[in-house]
Motif scaffolding. Sequence first.
Motif, mmCIF file in Angstrom:
data_model
loop_
_atom_site.group_PDB
_atom_site.id
_atom_site.type_symbol
_atom_site.label_atom_id
_atom_site.label_comp_id
_atom_site.label_asym_id
_atom_site.label_seq_id
_atom_site.Cartn_x
_atom_site.Cartn_y
_atom_site.Cartn_z
ATOM 1 N N ALA A 41 0.830 -1.209 0.000
ATOM 2 C CA ALA A 41 0.000 0.000 0.000
ATOM 3 C C ALA A 41 0.863 1.258 0.000
ATOM 4 O O ALA A 41 0.568 2.221 -0.716
ATOM 5 C CB ALA A 41 -0.926 -0.004 1.212
ATOM 6 N N HIS A 42 1.932 1.262 0.798
ATOM 7 C CA HIS A 42 2.826 2.420 0.801
ATOM 8 C C HIS A 42 3.492 2.595 -0.562
ATOM 9 O O HIS A 42 3.667 3.719 -1.033
ATOM 10 C CB HIS A 42 3.891 2.283 1.891
ATOM 11 C CG HIS A 42 3.390 2.613 3.260
ATOM 12 N ND1 HIS A 42 2.946 3.866 3.631
ATOM 13 C CD2 HIS A 42 3.247 1.838 4.371
ATOM 14 C CE1 HIS A 42 2.570 3.850 4.888
ATOM 15 N NE2 HIS A 42 2.733 2.630 5.369
ATOM 16 N N GLY A 45 1.044 4.056 -2.952
ATOM 17 C CA GLY A 45 0.807 5.471 -2.674
ATOM 18 C C GLY A 45 1.762 6.393 -3.405
ATOM 19 O O GLY A 45 1.480 7.575 -3.573
ATOM 20 N N LEU A 51 -5.013 3.233 -7.121
ATOM 21 C CA LEU A 51 -4.697 2.925 -5.724
ATOM 22 C C LEU A 51 -3.844 4.023 -5.101
ATOM 23 O O LEU A 51 -4.005 4.341 -3.921
ATOM 24 C CB LEU A 51 -3.985 1.578 -5.629
ATOM 25 C CG LEU A 51 -4.852 0.354 -5.937
ATOM 26 C CD1 LEU A 51 -3.994 -0.892 -6.001
ATOM 27 C CD2 LEU A 51 -5.945 0.205 -4.909
ATOM 28 N N HIS A 54 -6.161 6.868 -4.333
ATOM 29 C CA HIS A 54 -6.996 6.463 -3.197
ATOM 30 C C HIS A 54 -6.208 6.625 -1.889
ATOM 31 O O HIS A 54 -6.729 7.153 -0.895
ATOM 32 C CB HIS A 54 -7.420 5.009 -3.396
ATOM 33 C CG HIS A 54 -8.442 4.510 -2.441
ATOM 34 N ND1 HIS A 54 -9.639 5.137 -2.211
ATOM 35 C CD2 HIS A 54 -8.435 3.414 -1.647
ATOM 36 C CE1 HIS A 54 -10.328 4.462 -1.313
ATOM 37 N NE2 HIS A 54 -9.609 3.413 -0.951
ATOM 38 N N TYR A 55 -4.941 6.215 -1.893
ATOM 39 C CA TYR A 55 -4.062 6.352 -0.733
ATOM 40 C C TYR A 55 -3.894 7.828 -0.358
ATOM 41 O O TYR A 55 -3.977 8.195 0.807
ATOM 42 C CB TYR A 55 -2.705 5.719 -1.055
ATOM 43 C CG TYR A 55 -1.668 5.866 0.029
ATOM 44 C CD1 TYR A 55 -1.569 4.932 1.046
ATOM 45 C CD2 TYR A 55 -0.769 6.920 0.023
ATOM 46 C CE1 TYR A 55 -0.610 5.044 2.034
ATOM 47 C CE2 TYR A 55 0.193 7.040 1.010
ATOM 48 C CZ TYR A 55 0.260 6.111 2.004
ATOM 49 O OH TYR A 55 1.202 6.231 2.986
ATOM 50 N N ARG A 56 -3.653 8.671 -1.349
ATOM 51 C CA ARG A 56 -3.437 10.096 -1.070
ATOM 52 C C ARG A 56 -4.701 10.773 -0.541
ATOM 53 O O ARG A 56 -4.631 11.603 0.372
ATOM 54 C CB ARG A 56 -2.931 10.803 -2.322
ATOM 55 C CG ARG A 56 -1.481 10.476 -2.640
ATOM 56 C CD ARG A 56 -0.952 11.278 -3.796
ATOM 57 N NE ARG A 56 -1.528 10.880 -5.068
ATOM 58 C CZ ARG A 56 -1.108 9.848 -5.803
ATOM 59 N NH1 ARG A 56 -0.100 9.104 -5.372
ATOM 60 N NH2 ARG A 56 -1.671 9.562 -6.950
ATOM 61 N N GLY A 59 -5.178 9.519 2.980
ATOM 62 C CA GLY A 59 -4.070 10.022 3.781
ATOM 63 C C GLY A 59 -4.254 11.468 4.196
ATOM 64 O O GLY A 59 -3.858 11.869 5.294
ATOM 65 N N LYS A 64 -1.648 8.692 7.124
ATOM 66 C CA LYS A 64 -0.976 7.757 6.222
ATOM 67 C C LYS A 64 -1.120 6.303 6.663
ATOM 68 O O LYS A 64 -1.245 5.408 5.831
ATOM 69 C CB LYS A 64 0.512 8.103 6.110
ATOM 70 C CG LYS A 64 0.778 9.500 5.610
ATOM 71 C CD LYS A 64 0.260 9.710 4.216
ATOM 72 C CE LYS A 64 0.575 11.113 3.745
ATOM 73 N NZ LYS A 64 -0.081 11.443 2.508
ATOM 74 N N ALA A 67 -4.561 5.115 5.822
ATOM 75 C CA ALA A 67 -4.646 4.994 4.371
ATOM 76 C C ALA A 67 -3.970 3.718 3.902
ATOM 77 O O ALA A 67 -4.466 3.037 2.998
ATOM 78 C CB ALA A 67 -4.011 6.208 3.703
ATOM 79 N N ALA A 68 -2.850 3.366 4.521
ATOM 80 C CA ALA A 68 -2.148 2.139 4.141
ATOM 81 C C ALA A 68 -3.002 0.911 4.435
ATOM 82 O O ALA A 68 -3.040 -0.028 3.633
ATOM 83 C CB ALA A 68 -0.816 2.050 4.871
ATOM 84 N N VAL A 71 -5.886 0.896 1.712
ATOM 85 C CA VAL A 71 -5.411 0.523 0.375
ATOM 86 C C VAL A 71 -4.937 -0.930 0.368
ATOM 87 O O VAL A 71 -5.163 -1.648 -0.609
ATOM 88 C CB VAL A 71 -4.312 1.493 -0.104
ATOM 89 C CG1 VAL A 71 -3.676 1.009 -1.388
ATOM 90 C CG2 VAL A 71 -4.897 2.875 -0.308
#
Length: 128
Positions: A41-42, A45, A51, A54-56, A59, A64, A67-68, A71
Amino acid sequence: MQYLARGLSYCPGQHESAGKRLSGRIRKGNQWLRAAFIHAAHAAGRTQTYLGEHYRQIGKRRGKKRAAVAVGHSILIIFYHMMLTGEHYQEKGVTFLHERDKQRQQRCLVQRLERLGYEVSVQPQPAA
């Protein structure tokens, strides 16, 4: 599909009270699986993909680490569908979330004006 994530203990919690989301910790499960999805996920990002966007977006609002987890859960669901159906992953692109949010915002603003008593018709502006 949620049962797979729940069975692997990699499902974000749904603790809510009076419409307010409270702590949604994931359960203790396979630490190697959890670490792999968090790393993936990281890494996602930092890409210009669906993806990554979506993470940003998550986040910005929730942090963060949350978010990780979200995701990583999405990656798990995508993997499950790929294994179940045998289809390849179709990337939606960064603009997918922007277009969806744009349509949602337009619909909400029209409804808000109609509640105020206005009759609204939306016409796209011609390109300059």
